[in-house]
Design an enzyme around this catalytic site. Structure first.
Site, PDB file in Angstrom:
ATOM      1  N   ARG A 257       0.860  -0.900  -0.159  1.00 57.49           N
ATOM      2  CA  ARG A 257      -0.090   0.009   0.287  1.00 57.49           C
ATOM      3  C   ARG A 257       0.959   1.520   0.689  1.00 57.49           C
ATOM      4  NH1 ARG A 257      -3.160  -2.948   4.175  1.00 57.49           N
ATOM      5  NH2 ARG A 257      -5.134  -2.750   3.369  1.00 57.49           N
TER       6      ARG A 257
ATOM      7  N   SER B  12       0.486  49.995   5.714  1.00 62.80           N
ATOM      8  CA  SER B  12      -0.390  48.959   5.144  1.00 62.80           C
ATOM      9  C   SER B  12       0.488  48.116   3.741  1.00 62.80           C
ATOM     10  CB  SER B  12      -1.420  49.085   5.740  1.00 62.80           C
ATOM     11  OG  SER B  12      -2.836  48.014   5.461  1.00 62.80           O
TER      12      SER B  12
ATOM     13  N   MET C 252      -4.204   6.691  -4.440  1.00 62.12           N
ATOM     14  CA  MET C 252      -2.818   5.771  -4.489  1.00 62.12           C
ATOM     15  C   MET C 252      -3.333   4.623  -5.115  1.00 62.12           C
ATOM     16  SD  MET C 252       0.375   7.810  -3.405  1.00 62.12           S
ATOM     17  CE  MET C 252      -0.079   8.114  -2.123  1.00 62.12           C
TER      18      MET C 252
END
Lengths: 916, 916
Positions: free
Chosen positions: B116, B807, B127
């Site tokens: 796996r 800012s 997958m």
């Protein structure tokens, strides 16, 4: 008028320190001289040179200079002066009084002053001047008695009141319809008493005039003309400082890039008089001819006149050589002074003199302004004379001057007779004449018939490219000196005038007009891209001698101009460290650039080739393809074209390096914008016009500059990169097989992320391997990128892991770094110059403080990751001397500029290195 | 199939070192365990947790993990493995053989493996997986004999061949029309022998099936199904590594921002079987309810099944609680494991188990995915249980989760019944239902009648603003999550779906369609801005409990959700250092933001106000004015409107600081684009439509983003700045006179040169002084700028001499820094994500490596010149947790985000500080 004197200094900060106590604000010149020529920043050009002339014993009427720092203080402090200035001015006046043996305001024998501006750089006629200061109702009588010339005295007085009333007290025409008020009063008087010329006025007439002038001032502004001579002086000083910010001074500074912060000095100088009769005169002279640089005494003068008369052009001055006959002694003195000035200042001087009752006085000297041609000639010849060494000579020639030796020129006499139709921005130097055409097609048609044309457009786009190639010159009614038209024209070396906004064009009617004048397609115009002037009709032009020699049409030994050019270029190459390459897209451009000394191509734009011949159709098919297969089909058609292009360029460059940039512009630029062209294309592509229009629309972008372009195209469609690199490598292979040398440098545009370059590099390297295997040759090539977005510069260390070279694309780096679109900045750049926010156009001369930082960061980071990385720049700035100086400082390996700028860049590079 | 093993490592560099000799590539788990939970980067999540479970004594079938480094090596080296891997895998197998007392490939009692994938972050189902590996024609007989269950053995074998044939050998449907080939073969067999269910197949049937499967493989790919078990194993390992780059894995990574460079591990683990009859089972479980976070055991299982059966959904699994009855011993064990897992992992676990003949095995555990709601609840409750301290709890809640407590929601059952019409990009979370309207006017009309609407547009522009306000939600068929629609919707807290490209709109016919379905204006639709789903018809929605409590419509003690919200917010405020402000343009937005915890307004855009009511006419008159007088006339009309706007906002903020940005966008944005609107405006302005159109055209720009906007407007037309600052100061004065507190911060946009700010500051300060004198009040105010072009950041030291605060306008700073237009990037950002060039949308999450450098440089330079300078950020990034982490690191004082993001920002700010 009482001067304002600040009792307290204001607005001091760490960066702008407060005026120090006891700071020296005035500098004497005369018998006692405090300053010298090196102090021009503080004393202004005039003040510094008056001091210098006094130092070397030239006859300078004594006086003093109030420094430029006072000007800065004046504007920083609500138009007040530093506290100690008052006293210093007083001391200055007293020193002059002592030297002259006269008193300021003396009723018997008054000392009179001129008060003149004088900035660091000369700004002729831009600021105010007051003459004859110190006259009042009493001193005028003293002057009259002392000179025994009442007419002279009263004429001086009325001139003074007129000047002072206008300049200091602001009595001026209130609108354009109104006549100049003092002039009006004088004309009124003359009419009353039946006199025609000023010179006919008697002493009594002048006294009446003085009375009326004073009444005019009183009635207009409710103030009396000041009788106190110190009040007069402070008024004049204030007016001169005030004139630093008058409109014409601001405009002048804009034009010549002089910062407002420099300020002007004020020169207070003893008056001398060229108008005291036939033994007096005034004049201006150049130690050499400022037009062509010839080593001849050059100038003009007027007998019995004040300086303003020479400038005003009321009487026609005589050539300086005549003075030999009229005042041989003074002329001899002048010749000696001419020699002394050149020997001392080691440069051509432009000076003013006055002869008062046979005594010569020097009122000013400065380095003379000169044409480009003269600059070159004077530098070369002064070097021969050992006035200056090579290095100095190189530094003495404004790098741009070299251009004037290269461009085609109008016949000087023909131009004088021609009618100026309008003026635009000089955007591509040189002179061109031809039929007016409004479309690219018409330009090509005219060219095909062997005739010349001027392509006239509101603005140009890539679609006009073929027309621009076919035309002699380009004229646009919109856009600035860095508009598309201007960029391409300079690239091609075409004559170009941009933004001639008085002209309105009507493509449909095929005509353009300026006011009432209508010019139809086919009418002739002539344009001077060096001055921006547009003339009606045809004016004969000729290529420059340098070009004729370089293209083998004239022998080098027959052209003195060419020899001058060669000398300067040899010097430049000796002292420069920067390499000079060129931006060239065609073999023709490449060849011309090599003749001009280019050592390689720094930027070959593949897309300019896309518009040639029929290939634009294949380009468009590629762009409008909806799948890979369609796109590859179109690319296959393009491959042979591109291969041929590159073969041509490699051949022309004969083994010099060629940097080829892969496809860069937004694809929409290549699409037809007019419906007829779209329909034709739809038919060729066998799709409906609606579908085509829709596909075109889908490619439109809000901000194409920041859109799907550069390597973003190559990453979206690797097959384009593959086709282009295949064309490049196949072209190289074919030449190598023929035994030629080829130096290929492939450049990936608009990289901001190293990954972008990696993917492109994979495609390119794979293609290179494939072609080398197929053709069985080895091709040496380099792979690099343009640094043209801030992120590219900021991550240059990462990018340099893949890139073997960088070329700074300073055009786009300026656009992105400043957040300012070149195409749109026109709407506010004018205002920004005016406000001194951006004293120079950042697209013409690099913004060192901002964009320059990015270049420096990019260069440093690039080198940190790959010490031997090759660094160049290929923006418009590559041909700008000021920018070149910066690039030299950053330590780039080369700059690349348009072919006609190559000689300029060579010279500028040498200067940059010498200045270091 | 022989594995490819590299004999030489390739492509090593300083940055990517070569694989070292003797590197450890495999890690055992089982009786011998090499890894642990902390090694998730190396072993993947699954591998690390298998090791951890083995360590704490949970029953894990033994096996080993091949590290993620092998995956990276695999892709960097042309799909080859490090040389030592072969040996290490062999040793791993031998270790398992020893533990299990079985041999891999043993013909008597074969050891079988599952193979796996397991990446650092779970990528469920993305997958490939191979089960039952180790079976071949001989071992199947051994298994059959050993288990005395030939049917089981042969079923395992045929499943193995099927899976292996598909995944490893690539025998798959060749097009969409073709059935899955193995399935087809089985169906064919079943039809031949007249059987309906797989379970009906006998051993002989299965043997036949195996034969046919092998024949299928041979015929399809010309290769034989491998009988050598090691060949099988290497094939499977290769397939798992290969699947890291399959399309669905790539797409998944894009969606979740997982870099391709992480790679996957491969877990080779002893097979256990849940399909050995009625004493066997398999299942998945969560230690708590992942949907709502309730502390209840949650899960499902199937008797006599393999894991894939649970996932496949062929049989309906049972609730986990039923297992208590069916297998009480196993259930008890599971309960114990549930507790042990939570006690050990201190988080909610999602685990897989198999019961083989009454024996329980753990196959996987991981932190369970959960909804936002569940994340909050679990963290709060686990803190109460002392599983985690406050800091950990704060870190455990994805900051975005908080949003889900705030947005309106659909009725869960109603949604299940509704028909999904199309899907778009979730751009503004929440649920909304209403009539379809296609114009702003219609939206307003519908709202005026008390009904709800969804504004449907291809894309929106500022002209649609009124409609966006009036509508419940916004749906566009073009544009991404940072399009105009999305930005404004998030700002307003409106539900929004963008870029629903399946929908085509026809404004003329007032309808839209998806395939055959046509929706007319007035028809109802419902949109879920959290999922991007668009439903036909009306679905009931309700505001969230939190909003109801905040707006006083519900008591706090009655809402557990609100209590959870409050707890988390209290924690957040305790640990964060960053201030949180909001971007708000109206009093309503401001009030909501304060309720959400905003400590001020960081960005109040004055231009959004321009579209309200009739004032747009005055705005347009101002823009189209041709001289100062006209412009001032229009500005005079605007002044009272703006003053009222600011009064409202100051009042709403009750003394909290309010940063007001002066006019910013290109003026063309405010002009009418359609001819009807233009004609109407022309009439109002008393000029001809042609003249109006021409004036509009003159304002068009090539790249408006880089054009005449920001402070360039205020510098071109100081009278606009004057009007705006007068409105601000007059508003402040009027409130101060009423005894209210007002904190004004005026912000000049798009400053790149300090001079730009200086000129604006002069106008603002002068206006302030004038208003204070007129109104006889003192107004405290700050004056600052946005840093939003690279030059601003690079020269921040100069700018800070004038600016009291910065800012960072990271939206524009991203556009300019990357040279990437937000509106146009859609055409390549998808591709760029795919290529991993830009794994995240830089307009949503700040590009730390590039734009971040500019922020850092700006902050450092700003502080160098003004140590106490206040630094904030007000781009879209202000609400993005990842970006907030960065801003916290740079040491900004605050972030400002849209009102609904305020709670998210509070939490993210705390997390950033805790992570430091």
């Amino acid at each position: 008028m009482a001067k304002k004197v600040a009792t307290k200094t204001k607005k001091c900060s760490a960066k702008k320190p407060c005026a120090k106590k006891n700071e020296k604000y005035t500098y004497l010149f005369g018998k006692t001289t405090d300053g010298d020529a090196k102090m021009r920043n503080l004393l202004g050009g005039k003040g510094a040179n008056l001091a210098e002339m006094a130092r070397i014993g030239l006859p300078v009427p004594p006086g003093f200079t109030i420094t430029t720092e006072v000007c800065t203080y004046f504007y920083d402090n609500g138009k007040k002066y530093p506290a100690s200035l008052e006293k210093q001015v007083k001391l200055g006046v007293e020193s002059v009084e002592k030297q002259m043996g006269k008193k300021f305001g003396d009723e018997k024998d008054p000392l009179l002053f001129s008060v003149r501006s004088g900035a660091r750089e000369s700004m002729p006629g831009m600021m105010d001047t007051i003459l004859n200061l110190g006259l009042n109702d009493k001193t005028v009588e003293g002057l009259s008695a002392k000179t025994q010339n009442p007419r002279f005295a009263w004429d001086c007085y009325r001139r003074f009141i007129q000047m002072y009333g206008d300049v200091v007290m602001g009595v001026q025409a209130r609108n354009e319809a109104e006549p100049e008020p003092f002039h009006h009063v004088m004309e009124g008087l003359k009419a009353e008493i039946g006199k025609k010329f000023d010179t006919e006025l008697t002493v009594e007439d002048l006294k009446e005039l003085v009375k009326r002038y004073k009444a005019l001032i009183k009635s207009r502004i409710g103030k009396t003309f000041p009788q106190d001579v110190y009040d007069q002086l402070w008024g004049a000083i204030g007016a001169v400082f005030g004139s630093w910010m008058n409109e014409r001074a601001i405009i002048y500074r804009q034009k010549y890039g002089i910062p407002a912060s420099w300020g002007t000095a004020v020169n207070v100088q003893t008056m001398v008089f060229g108008n005291k009769g036939e033994t007096s005169a005034t004049g201006v002279a150049f130690t050499r001819d400022p037009a062509n640089g010839e080593n001849e005494f050059y100038g003009e003068y007027l007998i019995n006149a004040q300086g303003e008369d020479v400038v005003a052009g009321v009487r026609t001055p005589h050539k300086i050589s005549q003075l030999q006959n009229e005042m041989p002694k003074a002329y001899k003195e002048l010749l000696a002074i001419r020699k002394k000035l050149e020997n001392h200042f080691k440069d051509m001087q432009d000076f003013e003199f006055t002869i008062e009752e046979n005594k010569l006085y020097m009122l000013q000297t400065r380095n003379g302004k000169r044409t480009g041609m003269a600059a070159v000639r004077i530098a070369v010849e002064m070097n021969k004379q050992k006035f200056m060494d090579e290095k100095t000579a190189v530094l003495k020639i404004p790098a741009d001057s070299i251009s004037s030796l290269l461009v085609p020129v109008f016949d000087t006499n023909a131009v004088k007779r021609a009618k100026v139709l309008a003026k635009g921005l000089p955007a591509g130097p040189g002179a061109a004449s031809g039929e007016v055409v409004f479309t690219a097609a018409q330009a090509e048609l005219v060219a095909s018939r062997g005739r010349k044309s001027i392509l006239c457009r509101e603005e140009t786009s890539p679609e006009d490219l073929r027309g621009m190639i076919a035309a002699e010159g380009i004229l646009t009614s919109r856009g600035g000196v860095s508009s598309h038209a201007a960029l391409v024209a300079r690239q091609m070396g075409k004559v170009c005038i941009c933004g001639a906004s008085e002209i309105s064009m009507d493509y449909n009617k095929r005509l353009m007009s300026v006011g009432d004048i209508v010019i139809k397609e086919g009418d002739y115009i002539s344009i001077d891209g060096t001055t921006g002037e547009i003339y009606l009709g045809e004016i004969e032009t000729a290529p420059s001698e340098v070009i004729r020699v370089l293209s083998g049409k004239m022998k080098a030994e027959k052209s003195y101009t060419f020899q001058l050019f060669q000398t300067v270029m040899k010097w430049a190459d000796k002292y420069r460290k920067l390499g000079i390459r060129t931006n060239a897209d065609t073999p023709e451009q490449a060849k011309r650039a090599v003749q001009f000394g280019a050592e390689g191509i720094g930027l070959c734009r593949t897309e300019h080739m896309f518009f040639e011949g029929d290939r634009i159709d294949a380009v468009r098919e590629m762009i409008l393809a909806t799948d890979l297969q369609e796109r590859q089909k179109a690319l296959k058609k393009l491959l042979p074209y591109q291969r041929k292009d590159f073969e041509g360029i490699f051949k022309a460059m004969e083994g010099l390096p060629v940097t080829i940039r892969l496809l860069d512009p937004p694809l929409h630029e290549f699409l037809p914008h007019e419906s007829a062209a779209r329909n034709a294309l739809a038919e060729k592509m066998n799709i409906s016009p609606e579908v085509l229009t829709e596909r075109c629309k889908a490619l439109e972008e809000q901000n194409p500059m920041l859109g799907h372009r550069g390597c973003r195209l190559g990453n979206s469609y690797p097959e384009i990169t593959e086709m282009q690199s295949r064309a490049i490598f196949e072209a190289a292979a074919s030449l190598i097989k023929k035994g030629k040398k080829v130096k290929v440098e492939i450049m990936v545009p608009l990289v901001g992320f190293v990954q972008e370059l990696k993917f492109q590099a994979e495609v390119i390297n794979k293609t290179a391997e494939a072609v080398m295997a197929e053709k069985k040759v080895k091709i040496d090539y380099m792979l690099g990128t343009m640094i043209e977005v801030p992120r590219g510069a900021l991550t240059a260390d990462e990018i340099a892991e893949v890139a073997q070279f960088f070329s700074f694309g300073t055009n786009d780096l300026t656009q992105t770094g400043l957040g300012m679109s070149r195409d749109d900045a026109g709407s506010f750049l004018g205002r920004y110059k005016e406000l001194d926010i951006l004293p120079k156009n950042p697209f013409a001369s690099i913004d060192k403080g901002g964009v320059g930082q990015l270049v420096r960061i990019g260069a440093e980071k690039g080198r940190s990751a790959r010490p031997n990385i090759k660094l160049g720049i290929c923006g418009e700035h590559g041909g700008d001397p000021d920018s070149i100086d910066f690039f030299n400082d950053v330590g780039l390996n080369y700059v690349s500029c348009s072919p006609p700028r190559v000689p300029v860049a060579r010279l500028a590079a040498a200067q940059a290195q010498l200045k270091k």
